[in-house]
Design a protein around this motif. Structure first.
Motif, PDB file in Angstrom:
ATOM      1  N   TYR A   1      12.614  36.296  59.204  1.00  0.00           N
ATOM      2  CA  TYR A   1      13.421  35.504  59.515  1.00  0.00           C
ATOM      3  C   TYR A   1      13.725  34.893  61.033  1.00  0.00           C
ATOM      4  O   TYR A   1      13.555  33.823  61.162  1.00  0.00           O
ATOM      5  CB  TYR A   1      14.978  35.897  59.081  1.00  0.00           C
ATOM      6  N   PHE A   2      13.533  35.840  61.876  1.00  0.00           N
ATOM      7  CA  PHE A   2      13.688  35.461  63.246  1.00  0.00           C
ATOM      8  C   PHE A   2      12.423  35.237  63.803  1.00  0.00           C
ATOM      9  O   PHE A   2      12.365  34.231  64.787  1.00  0.00           O
ATOM     10  CB  PHE A   2      14.557  36.602  63.952  1.00  0.00           C
ATOM     11  N   GLY A   3      11.250  35.666  63.626  1.00  0.00           N
ATOM     12  CA  GLY A   3       9.995  35.608  64.292  1.00  0.00           C
ATOM     13  C   GLY A   3       9.052  34.814  63.526  1.00  0.00           C
ATOM     14  O   GLY A   3       7.774  34.478  63.903  1.00  0.00           O
ATOM     15  N   GLY A   4       9.239  34.273  62.221  1.00  0.00           N
ATOM     16  CA  GLY A   4       8.486  33.422  61.594  1.00  0.00           C
ATOM     17  C   GLY A   4       7.624  34.186  60.537  1.00  0.00           C
ATOM     18  O   GLY A   4       7.567  35.457  60.603  1.00  0.00           O
ATOM     19  N   LEU A   5       6.952  33.410  59.612  1.00  0.00           N
ATOM     20  CA  LEU A   5       6.335  33.969  58.420  1.00  0.00           C
ATOM     21  C   LEU A   5       5.134  34.841  59.100  1.00  0.00           C
ATOM     22  O   LEU A   5       4.764  35.584  58.016  1.00  0.00           O
ATOM     23  CB  LEU A   5       6.109  33.146  57.593  1.00  0.00           C
ATOM     24  N   SER A   6       4.663  34.704  60.085  1.00  0.00           N
ATOM     25  CA  SER A   6       3.266  35.376  60.648  1.00  0.00           C
ATOM     26  C   SER A   6       3.882  36.749  61.352  1.00  0.00           C
ATOM     27  O   SER A   6       2.777  37.306  61.841  1.00  0.00           O
ATOM     28  CB  SER A   6       2.500  34.524  61.164  1.00  0.00           C
TER      29      SER A   6
ATOM     30  N   LEU B   1       9.858  37.059  69.963  1.00  0.00           N
ATOM     31  CA  LEU B   1      11.428  36.854  70.020  1.00  0.00           C
ATOM     32  C   LEU B   1      11.471  36.579  71.700  1.00  0.00           C
ATOM     33  O   LEU B   1      12.335  35.857  71.932  1.00  0.00           O
ATOM     34  CB  LEU B   1      12.121  38.048  69.745  1.00  0.00           C
ATOM     35  N   ALA B   2      10.741  37.232  72.329  1.00  0.00           N
ATOM     36  CA  ALA B   2      10.909  37.259  73.887  1.00  0.00           C
ATOM     37  C   ALA B   2      10.208  35.833  74.358  1.00  0.00           C
ATOM     38  O   ALA B   2      10.674  35.226  75.506  1.00  0.00           O
ATOM     39  CB  ALA B   2      10.014  38.402  74.628  1.00  0.00           C
ATOM     40  N   ALA B   3       9.329  35.287  73.624  1.00  0.00           N
ATOM     41  CA  ALA B   3       9.051  33.936  74.097  1.00  0.00           C
ATOM     42  C   ALA B   3       9.678  32.603  73.593  1.00  0.00           C
ATOM     43  O   ALA B   3       9.781  31.601  74.006  1.00  0.00           O
ATOM     44  CB  ALA B   3       7.411  33.976  73.240  1.00  0.00           C
TER      45      ALA B   3
ATOM     46  N   ARG C   1       9.063  33.577  51.684  1.00  0.00           N
ATOM     47  CA  ARG C   1       9.709  32.227  51.543  1.00  0.00           C
ATOM     48  C   ARG C   1      11.110  31.959  52.236  1.00  0.00           C
ATOM     49  O   ARG C   1      12.140  31.352  51.706  1.00  0.00           O
ATOM     50  CB  ARG C   1       9.624  31.603  50.317  1.00  0.00           C
ATOM     51  N   LEU C   2      11.252  32.690  53.313  1.00  0.00           N
ATOM     52  CA  LEU C   2      12.805  32.709  53.846  1.00  0.00           C
ATOM     53  C   LEU C   2      13.059  31.213  54.533  1.00  0.00           C
ATOM     54  O   LEU C   2      14.312  31.043  54.611  1.00  0.00           O
ATOM     55  CB  LEU C   2      12.991  33.754  55.139  1.00  0.00           C
ATOM     56  N   HIS C   3      11.922  30.341  54.957  1.00  0.00           N
ATOM     57  CA  HIS C   3      12.378  29.284  55.504  1.00  0.00           C
ATOM     58  C   HIS C   3      12.107  28.022  54.723  1.00  0.00           C
ATOM     59  O   HIS C   3      11.933  26.960  55.241  1.00  0.00           O
ATOM     60  CB  HIS C   3      11.621  29.167  56.812  1.00  0.00           C
TER      61      HIS C   3
END
Length: 599
Positions: free
Chosen positions: A421-426, A436-438, A288-290
């Motif tokens: 946190y940076f890449g999403g919950l999945s 991240l590259a996308a 639940r970071l977001h």
């Protein structure tokens, strides 16, 4: 010698029933009690005394009856509750329990207590399955020929392995996508429900009753404030979640201040956080970071170790407490989680926190009958300085029960927080680099921001190299806390690259909007390329980037083996595996035995 009757009697015996200690759920998953809907959700009907343990993620909505999860009571409402129980900790499964009330509210249509389970995310489209079915041979002759040529010799070990896999599948039942009901423990997964000690439940209910009584009788400025202390791995975070969930049974809002830098509740590591809760905490922080709360503020320290900068740590804690004091009356109850460092400097910092919060109770998680003498002395000294020694109460409760170890270490969980946190919950350890590259980074002009270093001074020639491929805090600092740029400095700033360095002592423990990952530096254009999940509405006021001691996980920098097989033609997003060897600071090994020098 066995008789013929005894021989046939042995052949007719059924599989022995599992022991009661192996069963973790007594919910009967029959076709009458598990109804699947067309939208992908499932309706579960419960009888009295039934419990259901689960792992995975889903959204729950109570249709009829009252259910309890992690000491929070779920009642019939149109609101959905997000629940998550990761499989990396099988000895801490959450449990859905139908509460035993005098008159169980039953639905007139269902004639039973029921709860609706929906997927946390929609079922993903799987084109690989369609392509696989299309490429499969349609001729029955080819399939028969392939079966004939296949070797059918099975050893006893292979049969035992298949039997073990079948038992593993029988212990779980996938209700919706990504959400599994767990019925029994297996050899591979020692499933156990999260045990809540009885003294935890009694104290949480007592705190809630006391807060409700003080809210109705005392002045509007008073509120319940609880500080939870204890050693590392004693269960402080679990108890704080349970206490907040219990308070939400009687209050619409609960304030939560987390001062544990290594295991943050609402953010990745390196922050002191303050949040106003209106929903229970039914999931680990990594899930639940977001999530958005009625109010949430982060204060950047820059490390998961308090001794990195104790002054910045105390400054961040002070600002979080001031944010709570600035709330309108009547203020919600406050829960404060602390770090597990209770010796030396850590004990002195705890003394300062108690002095700042001015709680009415300090909860100490310990296995001994009495609290530590040093801790008691620090708490009593803080109370005497507040002139609240009569109202301050020190309560000792038991630590978290001993259970099977978690599959993920503390450092891996901190890395997982950064990854999600940076890449999403999945995102996972394998897919985060490709995600991240996308992403399209933000372009940040160097002449419009200040750069600060929390771990010391850096010369101007090395600033861009030190901040590249690093995690930075995105801070919004008031103009009166920034230095005034003189006329000569303005002309110097027009040169390329324009770099403005800010002394960290001016902004210690300042409020941050979140974290950013500096993906690249363009010296010619004088810009930084930054990845961040912070919404654009909050990025407009960011004027300072703070480089702390947070290390970028290596899986975020290079393509992993699993992702390389999925896309072999893709290039590395950042660097190769060979160039990141030794990127983390060296840790001393104090557990290695050394030979003694014999004269």
């Amino acid at each position: 010698q066995r008789s013929v009757y005894g021989f046939f009697e042995g052949m007719g015996k059924r599989k022995p029933v599992e022991k009661e200690e192996d069963l973790v759920s007594n919910f009967c998953a029959s076709s009458e009690k598990v109804k699947r809907n067309l939208d992908g959700s499932v309706l579960l009907r419960f009888n009295e005394g039934e419990t259901l343990c689960f792992h995975g993620e889903a959204r729950l909505r109570v249709i009829a009856g009252e259910f309890e999860i992690m000491q929070h009571i779920l009642r019939p409402t149109s609101k959905e509750y997000f629940v998550s129980c990761p499989d990396w900790n099988p000895a801490a499964l959450l449990q859905i329990t139908l509460r035993d009330t005098d008159d169980i509210a039953k639905s007139a249509f269902l004639q039973s207590a029921a709860i609706r389970v929906s997927p946390a995310t929609p079922d993903p489209d799987d084109p690989s399955s369609a392509s696989a079915s299309a490429s499969a041979p349609s001729s029955s002759y080819s399939q028969h020929k392939r079966r004939r040529t296949r070797t059918r010799t099975r050893t006893r070990a292979e049969q035992q392995q298949q039997k073990k896999q079948k038992n593993e599948s029988d212990s779980n039942l996938e209700l919706v996508h990504g959400f599994y009901a767990v019925f029994k423990a297996t050899e591979k997964n020692k499933f156990e429900p999260l045990e809540v000690p009885e003294d935890w439940s009694q104290l949480a209910r007592a705190v809630s009753r006391g807060a409700r009584a003080s809210d109705s009788t005392a002045s509007s400025s008073s509120s319940s404030r609880s500080v939870v202390v204890g050693a590392r791995n004693s269960g402080k975070s679990t108890f704080c979640r349970m206490l907040a969930n219990t308070l939400l049974n009687d209050f619409k809002r609960v304030a939560y201040i987390d001062t544990d830098l290594g295991q943050c509740e609402f953010s990745p590591s390196g922050f002191v956080s303050f949040a106003i809760l209106d929903k229970p905490l039914l999931s680990p922080p990594q899930s639940r970071l977001h999530h958005r709360y009625p109010r949430s503020e982060l204060y950047f320290v820059g490390s998961n170790q308090t001794e990195f900068n104790p002054r910045a740590y105390l400054s961040a804690v002070t600002q979080a407490i001031e944010a709570y004091k600035s709330l309108d009356s009547p203020k919600p109850p406050l829960v404060v989680n602390t770090q597990g460092w209770l010796k030396g400097l850590g004990l002195s910092l705890l003394h300062n926190i108690v002095e700042l919060v001015k709680p009415d109770r300090v909860v100490h998680l310990t296995n001994s009958a009495h609290s530590d003498l040093g801790l008691q002395q620090q708490v009593s000294d803080a109370a005497s300085e507040q002139q609240q020694q009569q109202s301050l109460e020190t309560v000792c409760i038991s630590q978290r029960p001993v259970r099977a170890p978690c599959r993920a270490s503390a450092s891996q969980l901190r890395h997982l927080s950064l990854i999600r946190y940076f890449g999403g919950l999945s995102a996972s350890f394998i897919t985060v680099a490709r995600l991240l590259a996308a992403q399209a980074p933000y372009t940040v002009p160097l002449k419009q921001i200040w750069i600060s270093f929390a771990n010391g001074e850096v010369s101007r020639e090395l600033v861009l190299g030190a901040i590249n491929a690093s995690i930075v805090g995105l801070s919004s600092v008031a103009a009166d806390r920034l230095p005034v740029i003189k006329q000569g400095e303005e002309e110097e700033a027009k040169l390329k690259p324009a770099i403005r360095i800010l002394d960290y002592s001016r902004i210690e423990g300042c409020r941050c909007e979140g974290l950013g990952l500096v993906r690249g530096v363009d010296v010619e254009a004088g810009v930084l390329y930054v990845l961040t999940p912070v919404p654009p509405s909050k990025l407009g006021g960011v004027n300072v980037l703070i480089r702390g001691d947070l290390q970028v996980p290596s899986v975020m920098l290079s393509l992993q083996e699993g992702a390389a097989e999925a896309s072999r033609s893709a290039s590395e997003p950042y660097v190769s595996n060979l160039s990141i060897q030794g990127s983390d600071p060296m840790n001393s090994r104090k557990n290695i035995g050394r030979k003694r020098i014999v004269k």
